[in-house]
Design a protein around this motif. Structure first.
Motif, PDB file in Angstrom:
ATOM      1  N   VAL A 111       0.860  -1.175   0.000  1.00 55.42           N
ATOM      2  CA  VAL A 111       0.000   0.000   0.000  1.00 55.42           C
ATOM      3  C   VAL A 111       0.899   1.230   0.000  1.00 55.42           C
ATOM      4  O   VAL A 111       1.889   1.288   0.743  1.00 55.42           O
ATOM      5  N   ALA A 112       0.564   2.207  -0.825  1.00 52.08           N
ATOM      6  CA  ALA A 112       1.403   3.397  -0.933  1.00 52.08           C
ATOM      7  C   ALA A 112       0.561   4.658  -0.999  1.00 52.08           C
ATOM      8  O   ALA A 112      -0.610   4.628  -1.400  1.00 52.08           O
ATOM      9  N   VAL A 113       1.151   5.765  -0.597  1.00 52.00           N
ATOM     10  CA  VAL A 113       0.587   7.084  -0.876  1.00 52.00           C
ATOM     11  C   VAL A 113       1.344   7.630  -2.075  1.00 52.00           C
ATOM     12  O   VAL A 113       2.522   7.331  -2.276  1.00 52.00           O
ATOM     13  N   ARG A 114       0.660   8.407  -2.884  1.00 45.01           N
ATOM     14  CA  ARG A 114       1.223   8.847  -4.150  1.00 45.01           C
ATOM     15  C   ARG A 114       2.402   9.804  -3.952  1.00 45.01           C
ATOM     16  O   ARG A 114       2.416  10.597  -3.014  1.00 45.01           O
ATOM     17  N   TRP A 115       3.334   9.733  -4.841  1.00 40.55           N
ATOM     18  CA  TRP A 115       4.539  10.553  -4.831  1.00 40.55           C
ATOM     19  C   TRP A 115       4.490  11.502  -6.019  1.00 40.55           C
ATOM     20  O   TRP A 115       3.631  11.379  -6.895  1.00 40.55           O
ATOM     21  N   LYS A 116       5.424  12.444  -6.060  1.00 44.00           N
ATOM     22  CA  LYS A 116       5.483  13.369  -7.184  1.00 44.00           C
ATOM     23  C   LYS A 116       6.500  12.881  -8.211  1.00 44.00           C
ATOM     24  O   LYS A 116       7.594  12.467  -7.839  1.00 44.00           O
ATOM     25  N   GLY A 117       6.123  12.977  -9.464  1.00 45.19           N
ATOM     26  CA  GLY A 117       7.049  12.655 -10.536  1.00 45.19           C
ATOM     27  C   GLY A 117       7.120  11.184 -10.860  1.00 45.19           C
ATOM     28  O   GLY A 117       6.436  10.348 -10.263  1.00 45.19           O
ATOM     29  N   PRO A 118       7.984  10.836 -11.839  1.00 44.36           N
ATOM     30  CA  PRO A 118       8.169   9.444 -12.242  1.00 44.36           C
ATOM     31  C   PRO A 118       8.766   8.629 -11.095  1.00 44.36           C
ATOM     32  O   PRO A 118       9.417   9.197 -10.210  1.00 44.36           O
ATOM     33  N   PRO A 119       8.562   7.285 -11.132  1.00 43.83           N
ATOM     34  CA  PRO A 119       7.848   6.506 -12.147  1.00 43.83           C
ATOM     35  C   PRO A 119       6.335   6.611 -11.967  1.00 43.83           C
ATOM     36  O   PRO A 119       5.856   6.947 -10.888  1.00 43.83           O
ATOM     37  N   ASP A 120       5.591   6.312 -13.031  1.00 36.79           N
ATOM     38  CA  ASP A 120       4.141   6.350 -12.907  1.00 36.79           C
ATOM     39  C   ASP A 120       3.661   5.121 -12.151  1.00 36.79           C
ATOM     40  O   ASP A 120       4.433   4.220 -11.811  1.00 36.79           O
ATOM     41  N   ILE A 121       2.384   5.096 -11.872  1.00 36.53           N
ATOM     42  CA  ILE A 121       1.836   4.074 -10.987  1.00 36.53           C
ATOM     43  C   ILE A 121       2.026   2.655 -11.517  1.00 36.53           C
ATOM     44  O   ILE A 121       2.311   1.722 -10.746  1.00 36.53           O
ATOM     45  N   SER A 122       1.907   2.462 -12.815  1.00 33.85           N
ATOM     46  CA  SER A 122       2.031   1.104 -13.351  1.00 33.85           C
ATOM     47  C   SER A 122       3.446   0.564 -13.185  1.00 33.85           C
ATOM     48  O   SER A 122       3.645  -0.584 -12.752  1.00 33.85           O
ATOM     49  N   TYR A 123       4.439   1.383 -13.521  1.00 34.20           N
ATOM     50  CA  TYR A 123       5.821   0.927 -13.381  1.00 34.20           C
ATOM     51  C   TYR A 123       6.206   0.816 -11.909  1.00 34.20           C
ATOM     52  O   TYR A 123       6.914  -0.115 -11.510  1.00 34.20           O
ATOM     53  N   ALA A 124       5.728   1.745 -11.096  1.00 33.05           N
ATOM     54  CA  ALA A 124       6.038   1.697  -9.662  1.00 33.05           C
ATOM     55  C   ALA A 124       5.428   0.467  -9.011  1.00 33.05           C
ATOM     56  O   ALA A 124       6.054  -0.182  -8.163  1.00 33.05           O
ATOM     57  N   SER A 125       4.205   0.133  -9.400  1.00 31.68           N
ATOM     58  CA  SER A 125       3.547  -1.033  -8.798  1.00 31.68           C
ATOM     59  C   SER A 125       4.301  -2.314  -9.141  1.00 31.68           C
ATOM     60  O   SER A 125       4.504  -3.181  -8.279  1.00 31.68           O
ATOM     61  N   GLN A 126       4.734  -2.439 -10.398  1.00 29.92           N
ATOM     62  CA  GLN A 126       5.506  -3.624 -10.788  1.00 29.92           C
ATOM     63  C   GLN A 126       6.812  -3.706 -10.009  1.00 29.92           C
ATOM     64  O   GLN A 126       7.216  -4.781  -9.552  1.00 29.92           O
ATOM     65  N   TYR A 127       7.472  -2.569  -9.857  1.00 30.19           N
ATOM     66  CA  TYR A 127       8.745  -2.521  -9.138  1.00 30.19           C
ATOM     67  C   TYR A 127       8.557  -2.927  -7.672  1.00 30.19           C
ATOM     68  O   TYR A 127       9.295  -3.777  -7.147  1.00 30.19           O
ATOM     69  N   LEU A 128       7.573  -2.327  -7.004  1.00 31.61           N
ATOM     70  CA  LEU A 128       7.367  -2.602  -5.582  1.00 31.61           C
ATOM     71  C   LEU A 128       6.899  -4.039  -5.338  1.00 31.61           C
ATOM     72  O   LEU A 128       7.337  -4.684  -4.375  1.00 31.61           O
ATOM     73  N   MET A 129       6.036  -4.555  -6.209  1.00 33.86           N
ATOM     74  CA  MET A 129       5.590  -5.936  -6.035  1.00 33.86           C
ATOM     75  C   MET A 129       6.747  -6.905  -6.249  1.00 33.86           C
ATOM     76  O   MET A 129       6.882  -7.900  -5.525  1.00 33.86           O
TER      77      MET A 129
END
Length: 323
Positions: A216-234
């Motif tokens: 679970v995350a709170v949104r950040w500013k700037g890249p990466p976008d949510i799709s790439y960030a979600s793949q990275y974190l998972m």
């Protein structure tokens, strides 16, 4: 023929408008970007002017917004509007029937992306539109089978300004799918993205519900976008699903769990593996988040996600032959 485009505020919405414009040989008189949760409100304030054709693309329907949307499209049709709706999200059959009955032309296909639906219906023989749709579908429905899609997504969603997306759409309309400008933007975006990955851990928390790990995350500013960030974190945490909030909405992602069920429980919808819903954070927590204190809103988000997942249950995604 004058027409207005109302599309999702992302690569797929931008591509859908471009493919439609190429099909009719004319740019829209107005290009409006929005989110599925805000479509009803946009339509409430929409008035017909010179353009009588309204094209809605890549915008799904949520149970919480359907009644307002139906009322407004009925009003617009009664005033002489011709409405065409192209979408690929999961719909209820009664929604399609109700919209068709009031005169909306509904083109719905869950096997492709929004631009793919427009391409199939409007101009299946246009080679440029085929390239645009293939690149778009590659990232929008998580196929990741066409490298141009990864590049164009970063270019288009690098900037949130609507003027930038319209600029890209007009280039697509002219048949330009890659050039030096896009190359420069891509390099800038990738450099920012690489730096952004290092800070994601400060915005996220690993949870476990019913024996399944999530992030679970709170949104950040700037890249990466949510799709790439979600793949990275998972990938980094071994999580099976991902959720992020920005104080106004929540987004879910997964590669193996039907997260649309979570979104639907919160009044939203989307795809089986990528979905979202409107979700307002408590005012104090939101204000603190905007001031840089993330923990209160992250605590709240974790509680909401845990309660939702426990209530709905976890269902493994089963890919159908059509998909």
């Amino acid at each position: 023929m004058k027409w207005v485009a109302i599309v999702h505020n992302d690569f797929d919405g931008t591509a859908s408008a471009a493919v439609y414009a190429r099909a009719v040989g004319e740019l829209p008189t107005s290009l409006l970007f929005t989110e599925p949760t805000r479509l009803g409100k946009l339509l409430q304030g929409f008035e017909l002017r010179d353009a009588k054709r309204i094209v809605i693309a890549d915008l799904g329907i949520n149970a919480s917004t359907f009644d307002v949307i139906l009322k407004e499209v009925k009003r617009l049709v009664s005033q002489g509007a011709e409405i065409q709706w192209f979408d690929h999200h999961v719909w209820k059959e009664e929604w399609k029937k109700a919209l068709s009955e009031v005169g909306v032309q509904v083109y719905h296909d869950t096997t492709t992306c929004g631009a793919g639906v427009v391409h199939k219906v409007m101009n299946p023989n246009d080679e440029v539109s085929e390239v645009i749709a293939r690149a778009d579908c590659s990232v929008d429905i998580w196929l990741h089978d066409y490298p141009l899609g990864e590049k164009l997504r970063r270019v288009i969603e690098n900037r949130r300004e609507f003027e930038w997306k319209r600029h890209v759409m007009e280039k697509f309309f002219r048949g330009v799918v890659w050039d030096e400008e896009f190359e420069r933007v891509l390099i800038e975006t990738v450099n920012k993205e690489l730096k952004g990955y290092n800070g994601l851990k400060d915005y996220a928390r690993v949870i476990e519900v019913n024996g399944v790990r999530g992030v679970v995350a709170v949104r950040w500013k700037g890249p990466p976008d949510i799709s790439y960030a979600s793949q990275y974190l998972m990938a980094r945490t071994g999580a099976k699903f991902y959720a992020s909030v920005n104080g106004k909405s929540i987004s879910f992602r997964s590669s193996s769990i039907e997260v649309r069920r979570f979104a639907e429980a919160l009044g939203g919808g989307g795809h089986p593996l990528a979905a979202g819903a409107g979700l307002k954070a408590p005012l104090l927590k939101y204000v603190l988040y905007k001031l840089g204190y993330r923990k209160p809103m992250l605590d709240w988000a974790v509680k909401v996600v845990e309660e939702t997942v426990r209530k709905v249950g976890i269902v493994e995604y089963q890919k159908t032959k059509a998909q």
